[in-house]
Design a protein around this motif. Sequence first.
Motif, PDB file in Angstrom:
ATOM      1  N   LEU A  46     -29.538  67.384  -2.438  1.00  9.10           N
ATOM      2  CA  LEU A  46     -29.499  68.656  -3.161  1.00  9.10           C
ATOM      3  C   LEU A  46     -28.822  69.745  -2.341  1.00  9.10           C
ATOM      4  CD1 LEU A  46     -33.067  68.664  -4.746  1.00  9.10           C
ATOM      5  CD2 LEU A  46     -30.890  68.323  -5.924  1.00  9.10           C
ATOM      6  N   MET A  47     -29.089  69.765  -1.054  1.00 11.02           N
ATOM      7  CA  MET A  47     -28.439  70.763  -0.197  1.00 11.02           C
ATOM      8  C   MET A  47     -26.944  70.497  -0.068  1.00 11.02           C
ATOM      9  SD  MET A  47     -31.189  71.600   2.780  1.00 11.02           S
ATOM     10  CE  MET A  47     -30.011  72.607   3.632  1.00 11.02           C
ATOM     11  N   ALA A  48     -26.544  69.242  -0.016  1.00  7.75           N
ATOM     12  CA  ALA A  48     -25.122  68.909   0.055  1.00  7.75           C
ATOM     13  C   ALA A  48     -24.404  69.370  -1.211  1.00  7.75           C
ATOM     14  CB  ALA A  48     -24.935  67.416   0.269  1.00  7.75           C
ATOM     15  N   ASN A  49     -25.035  69.162  -2.371  1.00  3.62           N
ATOM     16  CA  ASN A  49     -24.438  69.631  -3.626  1.00  3.62           C
ATOM     17  C   ASN A  49     -24.347  71.153  -3.658  1.00  3.62           C
ATOM     18  OD1 ASN A  49     -24.013  67.104  -4.682  1.00  3.62           O
ATOM     19  ND2 ASN A  49     -25.973  67.046  -5.762  1.00  3.62           N
ATOM     20  N   LEU A  50     -25.361  71.819  -3.147  1.00  6.89           N
ATOM     21  CA  LEU A  50     -25.351  73.274  -3.101  1.00  6.89           C
ATOM     22  C   LEU A  50     -24.227  73.782  -2.209  1.00  6.89           C
ATOM     23  CD1 LEU A  50     -26.850  75.889  -3.930  1.00  6.89           C
ATOM     24  CD2 LEU A  50     -28.184  75.618  -1.838  1.00  6.89           C
ATOM     25  N   ILE A  51     -24.024  73.124  -1.077  1.00  7.30           N
ATOM     26  CA  ILE A  51     -22.952  73.532  -0.163  1.00  7.30           C
ATOM     27  C   ILE A  51     -21.590  73.309  -0.808  1.00  7.30           C
ATOM     28  CG2 ILE A  51     -21.831  72.945   2.025  1.00  7.30           C
ATOM     29  CD1 ILE A  51     -24.659  72.425   3.139  1.00  7.30           C
ATOM     30  N   LYS A  52     -21.420  72.191  -1.529  1.00 12.22           N
ATOM     31  CA  LYS A  52     -20.146  71.927  -2.213  1.00 12.22           C
ATOM     32  C   LYS A  52     -19.862  73.002  -3.258  1.00 12.22           C
ATOM     33  CE  LYS A  52     -19.924  66.900  -1.896  1.00 12.22           C
ATOM     34  NZ  LYS A  52     -19.992  65.654  -2.690  1.00 12.22           N
ATOM     35  N   LYS A  53     -20.883  73.335  -4.056  1.00 12.68           N
ATOM     36  CA  LYS A  53     -20.696  74.358  -5.081  1.00 12.68           C
ATOM     37  C   LYS A  53     -20.386  75.711  -4.452  1.00 12.68           C
ATOM     38  CE  LYS A  53     -23.617  72.237  -8.575  1.00 12.68           C
ATOM     39  NZ  LYS A  53     -24.845  72.322  -9.350  1.00 12.68           N
ATOM     40  N   ASP A  54     -21.054  75.999  -3.347  1.00 13.80           N
ATOM     41  CA  ASP A  54     -20.825  77.277  -2.665  1.00 13.80           C
ATOM     42  C   ASP A  54     -19.395  77.347  -2.112  1.00 13.80           C
ATOM     43  OD1 ASP A  54     -21.681  79.793  -1.726  1.00 13.80           O
ATOM     44  OD2 ASP A  54     -21.975  78.963   0.282  1.00 13.80           O
ATOM     45  N   LYS A  55     -18.888  76.258  -1.569  1.00 16.77           N
ATOM     46  CA  LYS A  55     -17.525  76.252  -1.044  1.00 16.77           C
ATOM     47  C   LYS A  55     -16.501  76.377  -2.166  1.00 16.77           C
ATOM     48  CE  LYS A  55     -18.195  73.791   3.280  1.00 16.77           C
ATOM     49  NZ  LYS A  55     -17.890  72.600   4.066  1.00 16.77           N
ATOM     50  N   LYS A  56     -16.769  75.713  -3.315  1.00 13.01           N
ATOM     51  CA  LYS A  56     -15.852  75.813  -4.451  1.00 13.01           C
ATOM     52  C   LYS A  56     -15.815  77.223  -4.997  1.00 13.01           C
ATOM     53  CE  LYS A  56     -16.075  71.050  -6.077  1.00 13.01           C
ATOM     54  NZ  LYS A  56     -16.525  70.170  -7.166  1.00 13.01           N
ATOM     55  N   SER A  57     -16.979  77.868  -5.087  1.00  9.93           N
ATOM     56  CA  SER A  57     -17.001  79.223  -5.634  1.00  9.93           C
ATOM     57  C   SER A  57     -16.342  80.208  -4.665  1.00  9.93           C
ATOM     58  CB  SER A  57     -18.437  79.653  -5.937  1.00  9.93           C
ATOM     59  OG  SER A  57     -19.200  79.768  -4.764  1.00  9.93           O
ATOM     60  N   CYS A  58     -16.468  79.972  -3.367  1.00  6.21           N
ATOM     61  CA  CYS A  58     -15.807  80.857  -2.393  1.00  6.21           C
ATOM     62  C   CYS A  58     -14.301  80.688  -2.432  1.00  6.21           C
ATOM     63  CB  CYS A  58     -16.325  80.570  -0.991  1.00  6.21           C
ATOM     64  SG  CYS A  58     -17.982  81.191  -0.701  1.00  6.21           S
ATOM     65  N   SER A  59     -13.833  79.448  -2.609  1.00  6.89           N
ATOM     66  CA  SER A  59     -12.385  79.224  -2.645  1.00  6.89           C
ATOM     67  C   SER A  59     -11.796  79.718  -3.966  1.00  6.89           C
ATOM     68  CB  SER A  59     -12.060  77.744  -2.428  1.00  6.89           C
ATOM     69  OG  SER A  59     -12.577  76.973  -3.483  1.00  6.89           O
ATOM     70  N   ALA A  60     -12.588  79.754  -5.026  1.00  5.31           N
ATOM     71  CA  ALA A  60     -12.102  80.255  -6.303  1.00  5.31           C
ATOM     72  C   ALA A  60     -11.926  81.773  -6.270  1.00  5.31           C
ATOM     73  CB  ALA A  60     -13.056  79.865  -7.428  1.00  5.31           C
ATOM     74  N   LEU A  61     -12.693  82.434  -5.426  1.00  4.72           N
ATOM     75  CA  LEU A  61     -12.611  83.884  -5.338  1.00  4.72           C
ATOM     76  C   LEU A  61     -11.369  84.334  -4.564  1.00  4.72           C
ATOM     77  CD1 LEU A  61     -16.353  84.750  -4.614  1.00  4.72           C
ATOM     78  CD2 LEU A  61     -15.113  85.049  -6.754  1.00  4.72           C
ATOM     79  N   ARG A  62     -10.811  83.478  -3.771  1.00  4.08           N
ATOM     80  CA  ARG A  62      -9.657  83.847  -2.944  1.00  4.08           C
ATOM     81  C   ARG A  62      -8.380  83.820  -3.699  1.00  4.08           C
ATOM     82  NH1 ARG A  62     -11.210  80.724   2.628  1.00  4.08           N
ATOM     83  NH2 ARG A  62     -13.130  81.823   2.891  1.00  4.08           N
TER      84      ARG A  62
END
Length: 62
Positions: A46-62
């Motif tokens: 669950l934490m790995a999935n959360l980290i993946k989603k967090d990285k995707k959302s951060c890269s989408a903001l750039r």
Amino acid sequence: MKKIILINAIVWATIIMVGAYLFKGDENWKYFFGLILVAFSIVNGLMANLIKKDKKSCSALR
């Protein structure tokens, strides 16, 4: 996110230490150890999935 990972590691270390103390000399330690492995795997996934989603959302903001 690093704080969550650190807190998670401390919690799991505490659970393992308390479990080792409580199940010392007990014949059911195998079941406890298996339960700890399954629970850790679920939380880690669950934490790995959360980290993946967090990285995707951060890269989408750039």
